[in-house]
Enzyme design. Structure first.
Site, PDB file in Angstrom:
ATOM      1  N   ASN A 162      -9.244   3.993  -1.253  1.00  0.00           N
ATOM      2  CA  ASN A 162      -9.073   5.002  -0.479  1.00  0.00           C
ATOM      3  C   ASN A 162      -8.443   5.755  -0.138  1.00  0.00           C
ATOM      4  O   ASN A 162      -9.294   6.970  -0.423  1.00  0.00           O
ATOM      5  CB  ASN A 162      -9.896   4.254   1.498  1.00  0.00           C
ATOM      6  CG  ASN A 162     -10.483   2.902   1.335  1.00  0.00           C
ATOM      7  OD1 ASN A 162     -11.857   3.433   0.742  1.00  0.00           O
ATOM      8  ND2 ASN A 162     -10.497   1.775   2.386  1.00  0.00           N
ATOM      9  N   HIS A 187       0.839  -1.296  -0.413  1.00  0.00           N
ATOM     10  CA  HIS A 187       0.009   0.212   0.086  1.00  0.00           C
ATOM     11  C   HIS A 187       1.138   1.176   0.351  1.00  0.00           C
ATOM     12  O   HIS A 187       0.681   2.760  -0.129  1.00  0.00           O
ATOM     13  CB  HIS A 187      -1.054   0.396   1.049  1.00  0.00           C
ATOM     14  CG  HIS A 187      -2.572   0.119   0.872  1.00  0.00           C
ATOM     15  ND1 HIS A 187      -2.507   0.188  -0.482  1.00  0.00           N
ATOM     16  CD2 HIS A 187      -3.634   0.707   2.149  1.00  0.00           C
ATOM     17  CE1 HIS A 187      -3.809   1.200   0.270  1.00  0.00           C
ATOM     18  NE2 HIS A 187      -4.362   0.955   0.918  1.00  0.00           N
ATOM     19  N   ASN A 239      -7.161   6.392   4.434  1.00  0.00           N
ATOM     20  CA  ASN A 239      -8.043   7.070   3.657  1.00  0.00           C
ATOM     21  C   ASN A 239      -8.775   8.496   4.196  1.00  0.00           C
ATOM     22  O   ASN A 239      -9.778   8.616   3.855  1.00  0.00           O
ATOM     23  CB  ASN A 239      -9.755   6.205   4.406  1.00  0.00           C
ATOM     24  CG  ASN A 239      -9.340   6.468   6.366  1.00  0.00           C
ATOM     25  OD1 ASN A 239      -8.013   6.392   6.859  1.00  0.00           O
ATOM     26  ND2 ASN A 239     -10.083   5.692   5.893  1.00  0.00           N
ATOM     27  N   ASP A 296      -0.811   2.114  -5.211  1.00  0.00           N
ATOM     28  CA  ASP A 296      -0.715   0.935  -5.418  1.00  0.00           C
ATOM     29  C   ASP A 296      -2.532   0.501  -6.290  1.00  0.00           C
ATOM     30  O   ASP A 296      -2.841   1.084  -6.429  1.00  0.00           O
ATOM     31  CB  ASP A 296      -0.575   0.603  -4.037  1.00  0.00           C
ATOM     32  CG  ASP A 296      -1.776   0.268  -3.157  1.00  0.00           C
ATOM     33  OD1 ASP A 296      -2.035   1.612  -2.812  1.00  0.00           O
ATOM     34  OD2 ASP A 296      -2.824  -0.488  -3.050  1.00  0.00           O
TER      35      ASP A 296
END
Length: 200
Positions: free
Chosen positions: A124, A24, A78, A103
């Protein structure tokens, strides 16, 4: 896309040592390469981001390339849209001059692709950015991380640390991603996208 003023290059990821080398965080990891190339390190900004004001690539006659502001949010993925939007406002940078590195599970690992606008694909970080910028019309450099094996939860997959045996290959991918960013700021988005996607 406007063609004047600096680019704001945003690397998406999560802060904290436990997330530093996860799938991530490939945006963060590419940003580190770019900061190093610019002879700088990311420092704290009042927008709740870490930024570096650098010149990337080589201009005509060997002069330093265009000015680029590198940035990552200090908040989690997020909720990263608020700080990045505040930073863009601070520097008066339009969404058309924002490039987001993130990613992407829909691409095979190490695959690089460019796009402008479109959906967020359940990401997100992109959702937060689109919400706070008020548009989806910003550029994205998608770094493929592949699909989780078997029935592994996608969240667990992207938050897992990159396997040590794969890290040398990932380091090459981060350098290649940094090359793409340098090409965008020196040659333009459309020519770079064509070269990347056709392999020419």
């Amino acid at each position: 896309m406007t063609t004047d003023g600096p680019w704001l290059v945003v690397g998406l990821g999560n802060p904290g040592a436990q997330y530093a080398s996860t799938r991530h965080n490939v945006g963060y990891l590419t940003l580190d390469v770019l900061a190093s190339r610019g002879g700088s390190t990311l420092t704290s900004h009042r927008s709740r981001t870490h930024t570096a004001d650098v010149r990337l690539g080589i201009g005509p006659g060997g002069v330093p390339g265009p000015r680029v502001i590198l940035a990552r949010s200090d908040s989690f993925m997020n909720t990263s849209g608020g700080p990045i939007s505040a930073l863009a406002s601070f520097h008066k940078i339009e969404p058309s001059r924002i490039l987001v590195i993130h990613d992407d599970m829909d691409l095979p690992a190490h695959t690089l692709r460019l796009k402008v606008g479109g959906g967020e694909g359940g990401h997100n970080g992109l959702k937060s950015l689109s919400q706070h910028l008020g548009t989806r019309d910003y550029a994205r450099l998608r770094i493929g991380v592949g699909r989780p094996p078997g029935r592994m939860d996608p969240a667990d997959y992207v938050l897992a640390t990159l396997p040590s045996k794969e890290r040398p290959d990932w380091d090459v991918s981060f350098e290649q991603a940094a090359d793409v960013v340098e090409d965008i700021v020196t040659k333009g988005f459309a020519p770079t996208q064509m070269t990347l996607h056709t392999g020419s």
